[in-house]
Structure formats: C-alpha cells, structure tokens
Enzyme design. Structure first.
Site, mmCIF file in Angstrom:
data_model
loop_
_atom_site.group_PDB
_atom_site.id
_atom_site.type_symbol
_atom_site.label_atom_id
_atom_site.label_comp_id
_atom_site.label_asym_id
_atom_site.label_seq_id
_atom_site.Cartn_x
_atom_site.Cartn_y
_atom_site.Cartn_z
ATOM 1 N N GLU A 1 43.881 34.812 -32.906
ATOM 2 C CA GLU A 1 42.783 35.487 -32.207
ATOM 3 C C GLU A 1 41.432 34.923 -32.638
ATOM 4 O O GLU A 1 41.313 34.273 -33.664
ATOM 5 C CB GLU A 1 42.812 36.993 -32.488
ATOM 6 C CG GLU A 1 43.086 37.386 -33.939
ATOM 7 C CD GLU A 1 42.048 36.967 -34.944
ATOM 8 O OE1 GLU A 1 40.844 37.010 -34.612
ATOM 9 O OE2 GLU A 1 42.409 36.593 -36.068
ATOM 10 N N GLU B 1 42.375 33.240 -36.594
ATOM 11 C CA GLU B 1 42.710 32.212 -35.597
ATOM 12 C C GLU B 1 44.211 31.929 -35.507
ATOM 13 O O GLU B 1 44.635 31.094 -34.721
ATOM 14 C CB GLU B 1 41.990 30.884 -35.868
ATOM 15 C CG GLU B 1 40.486 30.948 -35.848
ATOM 16 C CD GLU B 1 39.839 29.593 -36.090
ATOM 17 O OE1 GLU B 1 40.502 28.545 -35.868
ATOM 18 O OE2 GLU B 1 38.666 29.551 -36.510
#
Length: 354
Positions: A176, A319
């Site tokens: 994300e 991430e």
C-alpha cells in the site's frame, strides 16, 4: 454498488487442503536435517501446500500489488507530509524506482501500482486506474466513505487477485501507499481489537511527540464521532477505513477464492488482513505473515490472526516491502524441502524425542 455478500464469498472459498498439508509435513520429516530445524519456514511451506492444494508447492511467479489512496484525516495534522506524496510514490512504484520496486527486482517479483483513490491523479501511465474517489473524507468529522465506495474498493482487490491468477501468478504480496494510512489502520485496530488509541497509535513515518498526540486524538475523535460497530467489520471500514485498506482486504479474499497465498506486510497490510478475516473468515488460511512491524498494534493484530511472522527486523517502510523480504526465505525453504532425504544419504531418519 451496495454491500457485498460476504457470506456467499466466504462459502465459495476452497477449504484448506489438509491432505496436501499433511503430506508436506511428512515430507519435511524425511529431509536429511534435524526435525523442525527451519522453524516457521517449514510451517510456511506446509501452509503453501494446503493453500495451493499440492504437496509440491511452487512460487515461481510472484507479484506485489501496491494499492495507493489518500486519506482525509491528514487535515488533522497526523502526518509529516501532504497527500501529494502518495501520488509521487505511486508513480515511483510504477516506474520501478521506489523502495519496494527495487527490492522486488532482486527476488523476481513484478510490482503493480494501483490507484484506488489518490487525491491527485498519477502521471505515470503504468499506474493501474481503479480510483473509487479522490481520497476519503476526514473520518474525524464523519464516515470516511460510503458503503458503496467501500464495496467498490474491496471489489478492486478481489478483481486484482483473479486477474493475477489468470495471468499465471502463484503468490501475491499485499502492499500500500497512502499518506495518513497508519492513522486509519490504528483506528480500525482500536475498534476491532478493543484497543485504546494510546496502545494502537504509533509514530508512522516518524512523528514527533506533538504529532503523535494529534494522531491519537484524531483516532479517538473518529471513533467517538462515528461509533463503528466492532462486530461489523464492513461498518468499521466505511467509518474509519481507507480505500487502500479496503482493496487489500479484497485481495486477501480474492486470493483465497483463487487458492493463491497472499503475503501480509506491516501494520496497514495486517489490519486489512484482520478486516478480511472478519468479513470472510475462511480467507485467513491463505494469509502468510512476513514480519513484525514496529508499529505498536501489529503484534496484537498478528496474534488475533494466528500468524507467526519469521522476520523481526524493526521494519516499518510499508509498500509491501516486508512481504517481499519473505520471498527469498520461502525460496530457500522450498530448496531445502526438495533437498536430499535420509534415504538418499543412506542413513536412519531422525526421530522425535520427548
């Protein structure tokens, strides 16, 4: 679109293949090494066997899906930087220059950047456009999103899992990017696990004491204003969640529907996994834990999921980076899984001694 039929989705998830898992466990016992000496990595291979329905699991084709979205709660001063950074990183992920992208190259993983709700449109055409809205509303003033928006974002994740499966991928990592998403994650964890914000809220990307106090106050206020129902994970997502978290929840559900393992990353990824497990409990068996984030709610979330991550390296990058870090460990475990047996070496097998 209104609320999804989570009961139907849950019923459609294939059961964990206990026969394949048992065969994998028996196979480990025949490999020429001390019994159980690879610890949770052996358990991970057994879990892969059960998820994928074969005692000979392979994870040759792997992908990291980075769901990018903005959060209205940043208006409360809970972050170091503004929402424009979300888009900058989304573009960098697509360009192959972000942290997770360069990490993924070392383990032959493809990275996909997905716009599920960025406030500023990305400029890189390789960012997959699935935007539900240009960021959520400020959850301290009312619900972060409508039920229709939450369902749409969850659908993005479910569809992504099916798409990656149809393209031949074996394993996915949930990633994300969204400025402010550790605030929404802390709020979700507080509600679903009954944690006080003083316990669930951390410093995120590096807040000072004043910023941490604002963040804690924002989480507390969002919960008071919206009164999310702890017994209804969908309601919690609508009121204090984010589009990125909803999409990752959908990815876990979609992965389980496809018989495909999905690796959990840090706090944000883990809280999405927790929400998914409440929406569709059967999807939990398809989750693999990667690492323990330094964010304070992470341990409680992983315990609630019954997950035991092998990596404790003080990571908090996000991430999907921690999930990617698990892949080479899985590669090594699978290599040992296929190594010489006691019979190959002409020696007696070790026995479990009590």
């Amino acid at each position: 679109m209104t609320a999804l039929d989570f009961a139907a989705l849950n019923a459609a998830i294939p059961p964990f293949d206990t026969e394949s898992a048992d065969l994998a466990r028996e196979h480990w016992a025949a490999v020429a090494k001390p019994l159980g000496s690879l610890g949770v990595l052996e358990d991970a291979v057994v879990q892969l066997a059960g998820i994928m329905g074969t005692p000979n699991p392979e994870i040759r084709d792997r992908a990291v899906l980075v769901f990018c979205a903005d959060n209205g709660v940043v208006a409360q001063g809970v972050t170091q930087c503004g929402q424009e950074v979300s888009t900058l990183v989304a573009d960098s992920v697509a360009a192959g220059t972000s942290s997770v992208a360069v990490m993924a190259k070392t383990v032959r993983a493809q990275v996909v950047s997905v716009d599920v709700g960025l406030a500023t449109p990305p400029s890189n055409p390789r960012v997959v456009g699935c935007s539900v809205a240009p960021g959520t509303a400020d959850m301290t003033e009312g619900p972060a999103m409508t039920p229709e928006q939450a369902a749409a974002a969850i659908d993005v994740g479910i569809d992504a899992a099916h798409s990656m499966r149809s393209r031949g991928f074996d394993i996915l990592c949930a990633g994300e990017m969204g400025i402010g998403n550790t605030t929404t994650s802390s709020a979700i964890a507080s509600v679903l696990l009954g944690l006080d914000p003083t316990v669930s809220v951390g410093r995120g990307a590096g807040l000072d004491d004043e910023g941490l106090a604002r963040k804690e106050a924002a989480v507390r206020r969002a919960i008071q204003v919206n009164a999310p129902d702890p017994a209804d994970a969908f309601d919690v997502l609508c009121k204090v969640g984010g589009f990125d978290i909803c999409a990752m929840a959908g990815l876990y559900i979609g992965g389980a529907l496809c018989g495909m393992p999905v690796v959990v990353d840090g706090l944000v990824s883990a809280v999405a996994a927790l929400a998914a497990s409440r929406l569709c409990p059967a999807c939990t068996h398809a989750m693999l834990a990667s690492h323990i984030s330094t964010e304070p709610a992470t341990v409680a979330i992983l315990e609630a999921l019954g997950l035991h991550p092998p990596i404790n390296a003080g990571m908090r990058l996000g991430e999907g980076s921690g999930a990617v870090a698990l892949l080479p460990l899985l590669d090594m475990a699978l290599a040992v899984y296929d190594a010489a047996s006691f019979d190959d070496l002409g020696m007696d097998a070790y026995e479990e001694l009590s």
